[in-house]
Design a protein around this motif. Structure first.
Motif, PDB file in Angstrom:
ATOM      1  N   ARG A   1      -6.167   4.747   3.042  1.00 52.93           N
ATOM      2  CA  ARG A   1      -7.702   3.872   3.699  1.00 52.93           C
ATOM      3  C   ARG A   1      -7.465   2.881   4.435  1.00 52.93           C
ATOM      4  NH1 ARG A   1     -10.272   0.718  -1.555  1.00 52.93           N
ATOM      5  NH2 ARG A   1     -11.754  -0.426  -0.350  1.00 52.93           N
ATOM      6  N   THR A   2      -5.936   1.848   4.422  1.00 52.04           N
ATOM      7  CA  THR A   2      -5.527   0.903   5.026  1.00 52.04           C
ATOM      8  C   THR A   2      -5.945   1.404   6.482  1.00 52.04           C
ATOM      9  OG1 THR A   2      -4.799   0.313   3.380  1.00 52.04           O
ATOM     10  CG2 THR A   2      -4.154  -0.246   5.745  1.00 52.04           C
TER      11      THR A   2
ATOM     12  N   ASP B   1      -9.235   1.009   7.722  1.00 50.71           N
ATOM     13  CA  ASP B   1      -9.975   0.268   7.794  1.00 50.71           C
ATOM     14  C   ASP B   1      -9.286  -1.358   8.983  1.00 50.71           C
ATOM     15  OD1 ASP B   1     -11.475   0.251   5.253  1.00 50.71           O
ATOM     16  OD2 ASP B   1     -10.031  -1.033   3.638  1.00 50.71           O
TER      17      ASP B   1
ATOM     18  N   ARG C   1       0.275  -1.080   0.204  1.00 52.00           N
ATOM     19  CA  ARG C   1      -0.193  -0.238   0.116  1.00 52.00           C
ATOM     20  C   ARG C   1       0.621   1.435   0.004  1.00 52.00           C
ATOM     21  NH1 ARG C   1      -5.139  -1.391   0.521  1.00 52.00           N
ATOM     22  NH2 ARG C   1      -5.546  -3.096   0.274  1.00 52.00           N
TER      23      ARG C   1
ATOM     24  N   THR D   1       0.219   5.773  -1.970  1.00 51.64           N
ATOM     25  CA  THR D   1       0.516   6.698  -0.840  1.00 51.64           C
ATOM     26  C   THR D   1       1.573   7.647  -1.919  1.00 51.64           C
ATOM     27  OG1 THR D   1      -1.261   5.980   0.991  1.00 51.64           O
ATOM     28  CG2 THR D   1       0.649   7.536   1.308  1.00 51.64           C
TER      29      THR D   1
ATOM     30  N   GLU E   1      -8.524   9.302   0.565  1.00 55.31           N
ATOM     31  CA  GLU E   1      -8.169   7.850   0.013  1.00 55.31           C
ATOM     32  C   GLU E   1      -9.188   7.150   0.069  1.00 55.31           C
ATOM     33  OE1 GLU E   1      -3.217   6.823   0.391  1.00 55.31           O
ATOM     34  OE2 GLU E   1      -4.099   5.750   1.394  1.00 55.31           O
ATOM     35  N   ASN E   2      -9.210   7.811   1.872  1.00 51.11           N
ATOM     36  CA  ASN E   2     -10.935   6.588   1.746  1.00 51.11           C
ATOM     37  C   ASN E   2     -12.284   7.589   0.776  1.00 51.11           C
ATOM     38  OD1 ASN E   2     -11.210   5.158   4.225  1.00 51.11           O
ATOM     39  ND2 ASN E   2      -9.180   6.820   4.605  1.00 51.11           N
TER      40      ASN E   2
ATOM     41  N   SER F   1     -11.694   5.564  -2.477  1.00 52.36           N
ATOM     42  CA  SER F   1     -11.006   3.786  -2.548  1.00 52.36           C
ATOM     43  C   SER F   1      -9.698   4.103  -2.943  1.00 52.36           C
ATOM     44  CB  SER F   1     -12.254   3.539  -3.391  1.00 52.36           C
ATOM     45  OG  SER F   1     -13.140   3.573  -2.389  1.00 52.36           O
ATOM     46  N   TRP F   2      -8.788   5.007  -2.868  1.00 56.77           N
ATOM     47  CA  TRP F   2      -7.727   4.869  -3.221  1.00 56.77           C
ATOM     48  C   TRP F   2      -6.574   3.644  -2.470  1.00 56.77           C
ATOM     49  CZ3 TRP F   2      -5.941   7.698  -7.672  1.00 56.77           C
ATOM     50  CH2 TRP F   2      -4.253   6.988  -7.340  1.00 56.77           C
TER      51      TRP F   2
END
Length: 330
Positions: free
Chosen positions: A282-283, A286, A112, A116, A272-273, A276-277
């Motif tokens: 985003r990770t 989550d 990931r 980024t 990113e959220n 949905s990048w």
């Protein structure tokens, strides 16, 4: 005896180059800051209320699975032993194992992090490419109080963009440019066009701030004696703008721009959220929702170290470009 020792230390300090002392202080501050960050990341798991393993696996998880997972993460050991193990693992690049996916966290970071970094680098380049020419042109056009309407409009637009949160701007861009007009993808990373909206959402605020700074520095440069001398020599306008005004306007701009790179890294979490990048931001969200604390620990450590490293590089570059900044701190 004490006075002799103090005098020797003072002589040694005076004989050391200011730049070297500046670099050593910055390196020491960086190391101490990273050490504090590591301690905070470790303490994050210790202060989680309840059992973090049970929270991640769910209330209905088998007790044997919970005990086995806790043992694999080393959470059944005393806090001191956990901390020593954590330091050793971090030093070797081992960030543990994800509670929910059972995947090594280092593999998740490797998958990931490039997304980024690519998004952040693109936003940083866009910030510089947009802010510096716009600020320079507006500063030239509005020098000595000329074109007040243009200056007021620029200040209003830049001020508005600088205070709009990245999240709100990103949502608005998705609705207008992706959903309504269909010009760009709504979400995901599928090609060059998928970079446009996330980069714009990230770069809008810092570009506005930087453009205002360049404009102010440009207008101030026209008041300096060297520009007045160049105009008295009847040099061509573009020579005055690009040889005399622009270089003196870039010192502060590049310093602030470098510091903004750290802010761009932090801003990727929300952007990113929205899009949905497939990056660390985003990770991390989550992982927070899934209570996957080893992943959260690692990403916070990476983000924090990245920001500290960028600040260090900016300080060192500034000392190299302008030695007076190092001398002033003596």
């Amino acid at each position: 005896m004490a006075s002799i020792t103090g005098a020797a230390a003072l002589v040694g300090q005076r004989s050391s180059p200011p730049r070297l002392l500046f670099v050593l202080r910055r390196m020491r501050r960086f190391v101490l800051s990273v050490a504090a960050l590591v301690v905070l990341c470790f303490a994050m798991l210790q202060f989680v209320p309840g059992d973090p393993v049970r929270a991640a696996l769910g209330a209905g998880a088998d007790e044997n699975l919970v005990v086995d997972t806790r043992a694999k993460l080393g959470l059944d050991q005393p806090v001191t032993a956990q901390f020593v193990t954590y330091l050793g693992n971090v030093a070797s690049g081992d960030f543990g194992t994800s509670i929910t996916t059972r995947q090594p966290v280092s593999e998740i970071l490797a998958q990931r992090l490039p997304s980024t970094l690519g998004l952040t680098a693109a936003a940083f380049v866009a910030t510089l490419v947009l802010a510096i020419p716009i600020g320079l042109l507006v500063g030239i056009a509005c020098r000595h109080g000329r074109r007040p309407a243009l200056g007021l409009s620029f200040t209003g637009i830049a001020g508005f963009l600088s205070v709009v949160p990245e999240f709100l701007l990103a949502v608005g861009m998705v609705f207008f440019f992706a959903v309504t007009l269909g010009w760009f993808p709504v979400a995901g990373r599928s090609g060059a066009e998928s970079f446009v909206l996330p980069v714009a959402a990230l770069a809008a605020a810092p570009a506005a701030v930087l453009a205002r700074l360049v404009r102010v520095e440009t207008e101030a440069a026209f008041q300096e004696g060297y520009v007045q001398t160049a105009r008295a020599k009847r040099l061509r306008s573009h020579t005055i703008y690009f040889k005399h005004v622009l270089p003196n306007s870039l010192t502060s701009a590049l310093t602030v721009g470098g510091l903004m790179f750290g802010a761009l890294i932090a801003g990727t979490v929300l952007v990113e959220n929205v899009f949905s990048w497939p990056g660390l931001g985003r990770t991390m969200v989550d992982a927070i929702v899934g209570k996957d604390y080893p992943v959260v620990q690692a990403i916070v450590l990476v983000y924090g170290t990245g920001v500290l490293l960028v600040n260090l590089v900016v300080d060192l570059l500034l000392a190299w470009v302008d030695p007076r900044s190092a001398v002033l701190e003596q």
